[in-house]
Design a protein around this motif. Structure first.
Motif, PDB file in Angstrom:
ATOM      1  N   ALA A  70     -93.763   5.480 135.248  1.00  0.00           N
ATOM      2  CA  ALA A  70     -95.034   5.996 135.764  1.00  0.00           C
ATOM      3  C   ALA A  70     -96.121   5.885 134.694  1.00  0.00           C
ATOM      4  O   ALA A  70     -96.682   6.904 134.247  1.00  0.00           O
ATOM      5  CB  ALA A  70     -94.868   7.445 136.219  1.00  0.00           C
ATOM      6  N   PRO A  71     -96.448   4.681 134.250  1.00  0.00           N
ATOM      7  CA  PRO A  71     -97.456   4.530 133.188  1.00  0.00           C
ATOM      8  C   PRO A  71     -98.817   5.080 133.567  1.00  0.00           C
ATOM      9  O   PRO A  71     -99.598   5.466 132.696  1.00  0.00           O
ATOM     10  CB  PRO A  71     -97.508   3.018 132.958  1.00  0.00           C
ATOM     11  CG  PRO A  71     -97.004   2.419 134.234  1.00  0.00           C
ATOM     12  CD  PRO A  71     -95.964   3.384 134.738  1.00  0.00           C
ATOM     13  N   TYR A  72     -99.113   5.131 134.862  1.00  0.00           N
ATOM     14  CA  TYR A  72    -100.402   5.642 135.344  1.00  0.00           C
ATOM     15  C   TYR A  72    -100.582   7.135 135.045  1.00  0.00           C
ATOM     16  O   TYR A  72    -101.689   7.667 135.126  1.00  0.00           O
ATOM     17  CB  TYR A  72    -100.528   5.398 136.855  1.00  0.00           C
ATOM     18  CG  TYR A  72     -99.382   5.969 137.657  1.00  0.00           C
ATOM     19  CD1 TYR A  72     -99.403   7.287 138.090  1.00  0.00           C
ATOM     20  CD2 TYR A  72     -98.267   5.188 137.973  1.00  0.00           C
ATOM     21  CE1 TYR A  72     -98.337   7.825 138.814  1.00  0.00           C
ATOM     22  CE2 TYR A  72     -97.206   5.710 138.679  1.00  0.00           C
ATOM     23  CZ  TYR A  72     -97.248   7.029 139.102  1.00  0.00           C
ATOM     24  OH  TYR A  72     -96.186   7.565 139.812  1.00  0.00           O
ATOM     25  N   MET A  73     -99.495   7.844 134.704  1.00  0.00           N
ATOM     26  CA  MET A  73     -99.596   9.268 134.404  1.00  0.00           C
ATOM     27  C   MET A  73     -99.978   9.532 132.943  1.00  0.00           C
ATOM     28  O   MET A  73    -100.236  10.682 132.564  1.00  0.00           O
ATOM     29  CB  MET A  73     -98.275   9.980 134.722  1.00  0.00           C
ATOM     30  CG  MET A  73     -97.919   9.987 136.187  1.00  0.00           C
ATOM     31  SD  MET A  73     -96.348  10.850 136.523  1.00  0.00           S
ATOM     32  CE  MET A  73     -96.814  12.566 136.192  1.00  0.00           C
ATOM     33  N   ALA A  74    -100.046   8.497 132.130  1.00  0.00           N
ATOM     34  CA  ALA A  74    -100.385   8.666 130.713  1.00  0.00           C
ATOM     35  C   ALA A  74    -101.903   8.786 130.560  1.00  0.00           C
ATOM     36  O   ALA A  74    -102.587   7.867 130.118  1.00  0.00           O
ATOM     37  CB  ALA A  74     -99.844   7.498 129.899  1.00  0.00           C
ATOM     38  N   VAL A  75    -102.420   9.924 130.969  1.00  0.00           N
ATOM     39  CA  VAL A  75    -103.849  10.215 130.900  1.00  0.00           C
ATOM     40  C   VAL A  75    -104.037  11.335 129.871  1.00  0.00           C
ATOM     41  O   VAL A  75    -103.748  12.500 130.149  1.00  0.00           O
ATOM     42  CB  VAL A  75    -104.402  10.645 132.270  1.00  0.00           C
ATOM     43  CG1 VAL A  75    -105.902  10.925 132.177  1.00  0.00           C
ATOM     44  CG2 VAL A  75    -104.117   9.573 133.323  1.00  0.00           C
ATOM     45  N   ASP A  76    -104.489  10.972 128.695  1.00  0.00           N
ATOM     46  CA  ASP A  76    -104.629  11.964 127.629  1.00  0.00           C
ATOM     47  C   ASP A  76    -105.901  12.785 127.794  1.00  0.00           C
ATOM     48  O   ASP A  76    -106.901  12.306 128.331  1.00  0.00           O
ATOM     49  CB  ASP A  76    -104.687  11.282 126.259  1.00  0.00           C
ATOM     50  CG  ASP A  76    -103.347  10.719 125.819  1.00  0.00           C
ATOM     51  OD1 ASP A  76    -102.314  11.238 126.279  1.00  0.00           O
ATOM     52  OD2 ASP A  76    -103.331   9.753 125.035  1.00  0.00           O
ATOM     53  N   ALA A  77    -105.833  14.011 127.285  1.00  0.00           N
ATOM     54  CA  ALA A  77    -107.064  14.761 127.035  1.00  0.00           C
ATOM     55  C   ALA A  77    -107.593  14.286 125.685  1.00  0.00           C
ATOM     56  O   ALA A  77    -106.825  14.144 124.741  1.00  0.00           O
ATOM     57  CB  ALA A  77    -106.770  16.260 127.000  1.00  0.00           C
ATOM     58  N   TRP A  78    -108.890  14.006 125.591  1.00  0.00           N
ATOM     59  CA  TRP A  78    -109.464  13.533 124.339  1.00  0.00           C
ATOM     60  C   TRP A  78    -110.726  14.326 124.016  1.00  0.00           C
ATOM     61  O   TRP A  78    -111.343  14.938 124.895  1.00  0.00           O
ATOM     62  CB  TRP A  78    -109.749  12.030 124.386  1.00  0.00           C
ATOM     63  CG  TRP A  78    -110.591  11.569 125.546  1.00  0.00           C
ATOM     64  CD1 TRP A  78    -110.140  11.045 126.730  1.00  0.00           C
ATOM     65  CD2 TRP A  78    -112.025  11.586 125.645  1.00  0.00           C
ATOM     66  NE1 TRP A  78    -111.189  10.735 127.561  1.00  0.00           N
ATOM     67  CE2 TRP A  78    -112.362  11.053 126.916  1.00  0.00           C
ATOM     68  CE3 TRP A  78    -113.056  11.984 124.801  1.00  0.00           C
ATOM     69  CZ2 TRP A  78    -113.681  10.928 127.352  1.00  0.00           C
ATOM     70  CZ3 TRP A  78    -114.374  11.867 125.220  1.00  0.00           C
ATOM     71  CH2 TRP A  78    -114.663  11.333 126.484  1.00  0.00           C
ATOM     72  N   PHE A  79    -111.105  14.285 122.752  1.00  0.00           N
ATOM     73  CA  PHE A  79    -112.197  15.115 122.259  1.00  0.00           C
ATOM     74  C   PHE A  79    -113.044  14.288 121.298  1.00  0.00           C
ATOM     75  O   PHE A  79    -112.509  13.582 120.440  1.00  0.00           O
ATOM     76  CB  PHE A  79    -111.646  16.354 121.542  1.00  0.00           C
ATOM     77  CG  PHE A  79    -110.685  17.139 122.391  1.00  0.00           C
ATOM     78  CD1 PHE A  79    -111.112  18.226 123.130  1.00  0.00           C
ATOM     79  CD2 PHE A  79    -109.351  16.755 122.471  1.00  0.00           C
ATOM     80  CE1 PHE A  79    -110.228  18.918 123.937  1.00  0.00           C
ATOM     81  CE2 PHE A  79    -108.455  17.444 123.282  1.00  0.00           C
ATOM     82  CZ  PHE A  79    -108.896  18.537 124.014  1.00  0.00           C
ATOM     83  N   GLY A  80    -114.364  14.369 121.462  1.00  0.00           N
ATOM     84  CA  GLY A  80    -115.238  13.569 120.620  1.00  0.00           C
ATOM     85  C   GLY A  80    -116.570  14.248 120.365  1.00  0.00           C
ATOM     86  O   GLY A  80    -116.957  15.201 121.052  1.00  0.00           O
ATOM     87  N   LEU A  81    -117.264  13.735 119.377  1.00  0.00           N
ATOM     88  CA  LEU A  81    -118.563  14.281 118.996  1.00  0.00           C
ATOM     89  C   LEU A  81    -119.669  13.406 119.584  1.00  0.00           C
ATOM     90  O   LEU A  81    -119.648  12.177 119.444  1.00  0.00           O
ATOM     91  CB  LEU A  81    -118.673  14.319 117.472  1.00  0.00           C
ATOM     92  CG  LEU A  81    -119.820  15.142 116.877  1.00  0.00           C
ATOM     93  CD1 LEU A  81    -119.671  16.624 117.222  1.00  0.00           C
ATOM     94  CD2 LEU A  81    -119.866  14.963 115.364  1.00  0.00           C
ATOM     95  N   PHE A  82    -120.619  14.066 120.245  1.00  0.00           N
ATOM     96  CA  PHE A  82    -121.751  13.386 120.870  1.00  0.00           C
ATOM     97  C   PHE A  82    -123.055  13.997 120.373  1.00  0.00           C
ATOM     98  O   PHE A  82    -123.088  15.136 119.904  1.00  0.00           O
ATOM     99  CB  PHE A  82    -121.715  13.546 122.401  1.00  0.00           C
ATOM    100  CG  PHE A  82    -120.573  12.862 123.087  1.00  0.00           C
ATOM    101  CD1 PHE A  82    -120.728  11.600 123.648  1.00  0.00           C
ATOM    102  CD2 PHE A  82    -119.341  13.489 123.207  1.00  0.00           C
ATOM    103  CE1 PHE A  82    -119.675  10.969 124.293  1.00  0.00           C
ATOM    104  CE2 PHE A  82    -118.274  12.871 123.855  1.00  0.00           C
ATOM    105  CZ  PHE A  82    -118.441  11.612 124.402  1.00  0.00           C
ATOM    106  N   GLY A  83    -124.122  13.249 120.534  1.00  0.00           N
ATOM    107  CA  GLY A  83    -125.464  13.764 120.345  1.00  0.00           C
ATOM    108  C   GLY A  83    -126.269  13.455 121.583  1.00  0.00           C
ATOM    109  O   GLY A  83    -125.818  12.716 122.462  1.00  0.00           O
ATOM    110  N   PRO A  84    -127.472  14.013 121.686  1.00  0.00           N
ATOM    111  CA  PRO A  84    -128.336  13.637 122.809  1.00  0.00           C
ATOM    112  C   PRO A  84    -128.683  12.152 122.744  1.00  0.00           C
ATOM    113  O   PRO A  84    -128.544  11.512 121.701  1.00  0.00           O
ATOM    114  CB  PRO A  84    -129.593  14.503 122.593  1.00  0.00           C
ATOM    115  CG  PRO A  84    -129.195  15.554 121.614  1.00  0.00           C
ATOM    116  CD  PRO A  84    -128.115  14.963 120.774  1.00  0.00           C
ATOM    117  N   ALA A  85    -129.140  11.601 123.847  1.00  0.00           N
ATOM    118  CA  ALA A  85    -129.593  10.213 123.850  1.00  0.00           C
ATOM    119  C   ALA A  85    -130.713  10.037 122.818  1.00  0.00           C
ATOM    120  O   ALA A  85    -131.463  10.976 122.527  1.00  0.00           O
ATOM    121  CB  ALA A  85    -130.106   9.829 125.236  1.00  0.00           C
TER     122      ALA A  85
END
Length: 323
Positions: free
Chosen positions: A242-257
């Motif tokens: 079931a490779p389609y189940m490999a959906v990680d939670a991820w976290f990143g740093l963003f700024g405004p446009a």
């Protein structure tokens, strides 16, 4: 002879005017990291660890986490999108705020790509499918067979959550008869899975790892790219079919446009070292996070791929959180 004194005075003032109008160096003012989640959770701990180390990395600067929870993480994320692009407001976003919400919500008041500047991907958390220790299913294939033959119940941490979407994709792709049992958060879902009230639960790995190690839950698959060294008997979702189940939670740093490129470059230059520092690696490990560094260009491409992935998941499952 014309009076040159006014011209001389103006010329003498020009360098001062140029200095007054020159952009101030960054960072020279306090910087807030907006977080669309409440204090105390693992995402908040990640944000505060990041703020602490960024403050140390930029002498004289201060990075402070500002929590803006509620509303499916929409209001807090919108506040970051509407902030002035002067480097004084950043946002710690994730797969919900900057990918899934765009697919789940028909009237999302911000644009995950156009309204933000991706700076750096920080970390990820794998999802895993667990069943009660008393379950007759020893593999994902056995659980699927049971679901097709007699049906099953599965928990989630809430309607529209990643645990709901990933589990429902398993149900749809494998043709199972299944009943969704939503909870308000993962804690009670875990408790009821241990007790056998429900047949299965797709959880973030940190939430269930101790119970799996203690034998109170059985893990049938995990979204990691390879088997975990500490639990090598657990197959990856790909290995379990079931490779389609490999959906990680991820976290990143963003700024405004339109965040200045100089700010992006300064942050992107220091973040790899901060994430690789032994004390930070250990801190993340205790929370179940895996460092997943990714620079601005690669992170931007990754986010767009995640938007497409979540759109496909929503189309497959039909799950929305706004009706």
């Amino acid at each position: 002879m014309p009076n040159r004194r006014p011209f001389l005075a103006a010329a003498l003032l020009l360098p001062g005017l140029a200095r007054a109008q020159a952009p101030e160096p960054w960072p020279s003012r306090p910087i807030r990291i907006l977080l669309a989640y409440p204090p105390g959770g693992s995402t908040d701990v990640l944000a505060r660890a990041l703020a602490e180390r960024l403050t140390a990395a930029f002498p004289g600067a201060s990075f402070v986490v500002e929590n803006r929870p509620g509303g499916g993480a929409v209001p807090g994320t919108l506040a970051a999108a509407q902030a002035a692009p002067d480097g004084t407001t950043l946002a710690l976003g994730n797969n919900q705020t900057h990918a899934a919400n765009a697919a789940m919500l028909r009237d999302l008041p911000y644009r995950p790509v156009e309204d933000f500047t991706p700076i750096f991907r920080l970390a990820e958390v794998h999802h895993a499918l667990v069943v009660p220790a008393s379950s007759p299913a020893k593999t994902l294939a056995e659980l699927a067979a049971r679901g097709r033959a007699q049906g099953l119940t599965y928990a989630s941490s809430g309607v529209g959550s990643a645990s709901h979407v990933i589990a429902e994709s398993f149900v749809r792709r494998e043709g199972l008869k299944a009943t969704h049992v939503p909870y308000r958060g993962g804690a009670q879902a875990v408790t009821d899975t241990v007790a056998g009230v429900v047949d299965a639960f797709v959880s973030t790995w940190p939430q269930v790892v101790t119970l799996v190690q203690d034998g109170r839950l059985r893990c049938l698959g995990i979204g990691a790219p390879a088997r975990l060294p500490e639990l090598p008997e657990i197959p990856t979702f790909a290995e379990a079919g079931a490779p389609y189940m490999a959906v990680d939670a991820w976290f990143g740093l963003f700024g405004p446009a339109r965040l200045p490129q100089a700010v992006v470059e300064k942050l992107a230059a220091v973040l790899p070292g901060l994430l690789a520092a032994p004390e930070m690696v250990q801190r993340l490990a205790t929370l179940g996070f895996t460092p997943a560094p990714m620079g601005p260009t690669e992170f931007a491409a990754f986010q767009k791929a995640e938007l497409a992935r979540w759109a496909a998941l929503v189309e497959l499952t039909g799950i929305r959180i706004d009706g």
